[in-house]
Design a protein around this motif. Sequence first.
Motif, PDB file in Angstrom:
ATOM      1  N   GLU A 121      49.473  61.482  27.401  1.00 24.84           N
ATOM      2  CA  GLU A 121      48.627  60.405  26.881  1.00 24.84           C
ATOM      3  C   GLU A 121      47.309  60.325  27.640  1.00 24.84           C
ATOM      4  OE1 GLU A 121      50.799  56.734  26.829  1.00 24.84           O
ATOM      5  OE2 GLU A 121      52.426  57.610  25.647  1.00 24.84           O
ATOM      6  N   LYS A 122      47.373  60.426  28.956  1.00 28.37           N
ATOM      7  CA  LYS A 122      46.152  60.384  29.756  1.00 28.37           C
ATOM      8  C   LYS A 122      45.276  61.603  29.488  1.00 28.37           C
ATOM      9  CE  LYS A 122      48.106  57.586  33.382  1.00 28.37           C
ATOM     10  NZ  LYS A 122      47.388  56.363  33.388  1.00 28.37           N
ATOM     11  N   GLY A 123      45.893  62.754  29.272  1.00 30.77           N
ATOM     12  CA  GLY A 123      45.142  63.950  28.925  1.00 30.77           C
ATOM     13  C   GLY A 123      44.452  63.794  27.580  1.00 30.77           C
ATOM     14  N   CYS A 124      45.113  63.143  26.631  1.00 32.12           N
ATOM     15  CA  CYS A 124      44.514  62.903  25.319  1.00 32.12           C
ATOM     16  C   CYS A 124      43.338  61.937  25.439  1.00 32.12           C
ATOM     17  CB  CYS A 124      45.562  62.359  24.362  1.00 32.12           C
ATOM     18  SG  CYS A 124      45.003  62.304  22.654  1.00 32.12           S
ATOM     19  N   GLU A 125      43.501  60.884  26.234  1.00 33.83           N
ATOM     20  CA  GLU A 125      42.396  59.939  26.451  1.00 33.83           C
ATOM     21  C   GLU A 125      41.189  60.648  27.053  1.00 33.83           C
ATOM     22  OE1 GLU A 125      43.545  56.507  28.751  1.00 33.83           O
ATOM     23  OE2 GLU A 125      45.358  56.245  27.554  1.00 33.83           O
ATOM     24  N   ALA A 126      41.426  61.506  28.027  1.00 35.15           N
ATOM     25  CA  ALA A 126      40.328  62.240  28.667  1.00 35.15           C
ATOM     26  C   ALA A 126      39.639  63.165  27.666  1.00 35.15           C
ATOM     27  CB  ALA A 126      40.851  63.035  29.858  1.00 35.15           C
ATOM     28  N   LEU A 127      40.405  63.829  26.816  1.00 32.06           N
ATOM     29  CA  LEU A 127      39.835  64.724  25.808  1.00 32.06           C
ATOM     30  C   LEU A 127      38.986  63.940  24.812  1.00 32.06           C
ATOM     31  CD1 LEU A 127      39.730  67.628  24.691  1.00 32.06           C
ATOM     32  CD2 LEU A 127      41.683  67.012  23.264  1.00 32.06           C
ATOM     33  N   VAL A 128      39.470  62.774  24.383  1.00 29.69           N
ATOM     34  CA  VAL A 128      38.715  61.947  23.443  1.00 29.69           C
ATOM     35  C   VAL A 128      37.400  61.497  24.080  1.00 29.69           C
ATOM     36  CG1 VAL A 128      38.705  59.700  22.277  1.00 29.69           C
ATOM     37  CG2 VAL A 128      40.685  61.208  22.064  1.00 29.69           C
ATOM     38  N   HIS A 129      37.427  61.092  25.350  1.00 32.64           N
ATOM     39  CA  HIS A 129      36.198  60.669  26.040  1.00 32.64           C
ATOM     40  C   HIS A 129      35.211  61.830  26.166  1.00 32.64           C
ATOM     41  CE1 HIS A 129      37.247  56.578  26.982  1.00 32.64           C
ATOM     42  NE2 HIS A 129      38.426  56.956  27.467  1.00 32.64           N
ATOM     43  N   MET A 130      35.712  63.019  26.432  1.00 29.65           N
ATOM     44  CA  MET A 130      34.829  64.174  26.561  1.00 29.65           C
ATOM     45  C   MET A 130      34.164  64.492  25.219  1.00 29.65           C
ATOM     46  SD  MET A 130      34.428  67.763  26.041  1.00 29.65           S
ATOM     47  CE  MET A 130      36.016  68.218  25.437  1.00 29.65           C
ATOM     48  N   VAL A 131      34.947  64.487  24.146  1.00 28.59           N
ATOM     49  CA  VAL A 131      34.386  64.771  22.826  1.00 28.59           C
ATOM     50  C   VAL A 131      33.423  63.665  22.414  1.00 28.59           C
ATOM     51  CG1 VAL A 131      34.960  65.087  20.383  1.00 28.59           C
ATOM     52  CG2 VAL A 131      36.341  66.202  22.133  1.00 28.59           C
ATOM     53  N   GLN A 132      33.732  62.412  22.755  1.00 27.93           N
ATOM     54  CA  GLN A 132      32.833  61.297  22.443  1.00 27.93           C
ATOM     55  C   GLN A 132      31.483  61.491  23.136  1.00 27.93           C
ATOM     56  OE1 GLN A 132      33.639  58.504  20.326  1.00 27.93           O
ATOM     57  NE2 GLN A 132      31.422  58.416  20.406  1.00 27.93           N
ATOM     58  N   GLY A 133      31.498  61.995  24.353  1.00 20.73           N
ATOM     59  CA  GLY A 133      30.256  62.294  25.063  1.00 20.73           C
ATOM     60  C   GLY A 133      29.445  63.364  24.356  1.00 20.73           C
ATOM     61  N   GLN A 134      30.123  64.368  23.812  1.00 17.00           N
ATOM     62  CA  GLN A 134      29.425  65.418  23.083  1.00 17.00           C
ATOM     63  C   GLN A 134      28.874  64.901  21.753  1.00 17.00           C
ATOM     64  OE1 GLN A 134      28.636  68.189  24.615  1.00 17.00           O
ATOM     65  NE2 GLN A 134      29.742  67.292  26.323  1.00 17.00           N
ATOM     66  N   VAL A 135      29.587  63.962  21.127  1.00 15.69           N
ATOM     67  CA  VAL A 135      29.087  63.333  19.903  1.00 15.69           C
ATOM     68  C   VAL A 135      27.808  62.562  20.207  1.00 15.69           C
ATOM     69  CG1 VAL A 135      29.572  61.522  18.198  1.00 15.69           C
ATOM     70  CG2 VAL A 135      31.301  63.251  18.710  1.00 15.69           C
ATOM     71  N   GLN A 136      27.784  61.868  21.339  1.00 12.72           N
ATOM     72  CA  GLN A 136      26.584  61.118  21.720  1.00 12.72           C
ATOM     73  C   GLN A 136      25.415  62.061  22.003  1.00 12.72           C
ATOM     74  OE1 GLN A 136      26.271  57.870  21.402  1.00 12.72           O
ATOM     75  NE2 GLN A 136      28.394  57.835  20.709  1.00 12.72           N
TER      76      GLN A 136
END
Length: 103
Positions: free
Chosen positions: A44-59
Amino acid sequence: MRKFLKENEKGFTLIEMMIVLLVITIILLVALPNVTKHSSSINEKGCEALVHMVQGQVQAYYMDKKEYPATLEDLKNDYINEDFEFICPNGVAISIDENGNVK
């Protein structure tokens, strides 16, 4: 014929080896359930980290192009490696909505 062990050298006895194996087995039996119990929270924590990383790339995409990507595939090559898989460690695929929010 040559002797391999001198009289003052000793090796491990079978009983000593069995005791060592018993201690190692007990340690493994105590440690393994704790590791497997925490694997779901690690995923779950790995998934949260992946989502945050992709969100940064979206920004970053939004800052460059003044619009959000239509799909996550639009991020490939310029913002994320082309062989990147948008799948969390627990097997759930991540997605993006029309407002640029990654879930």
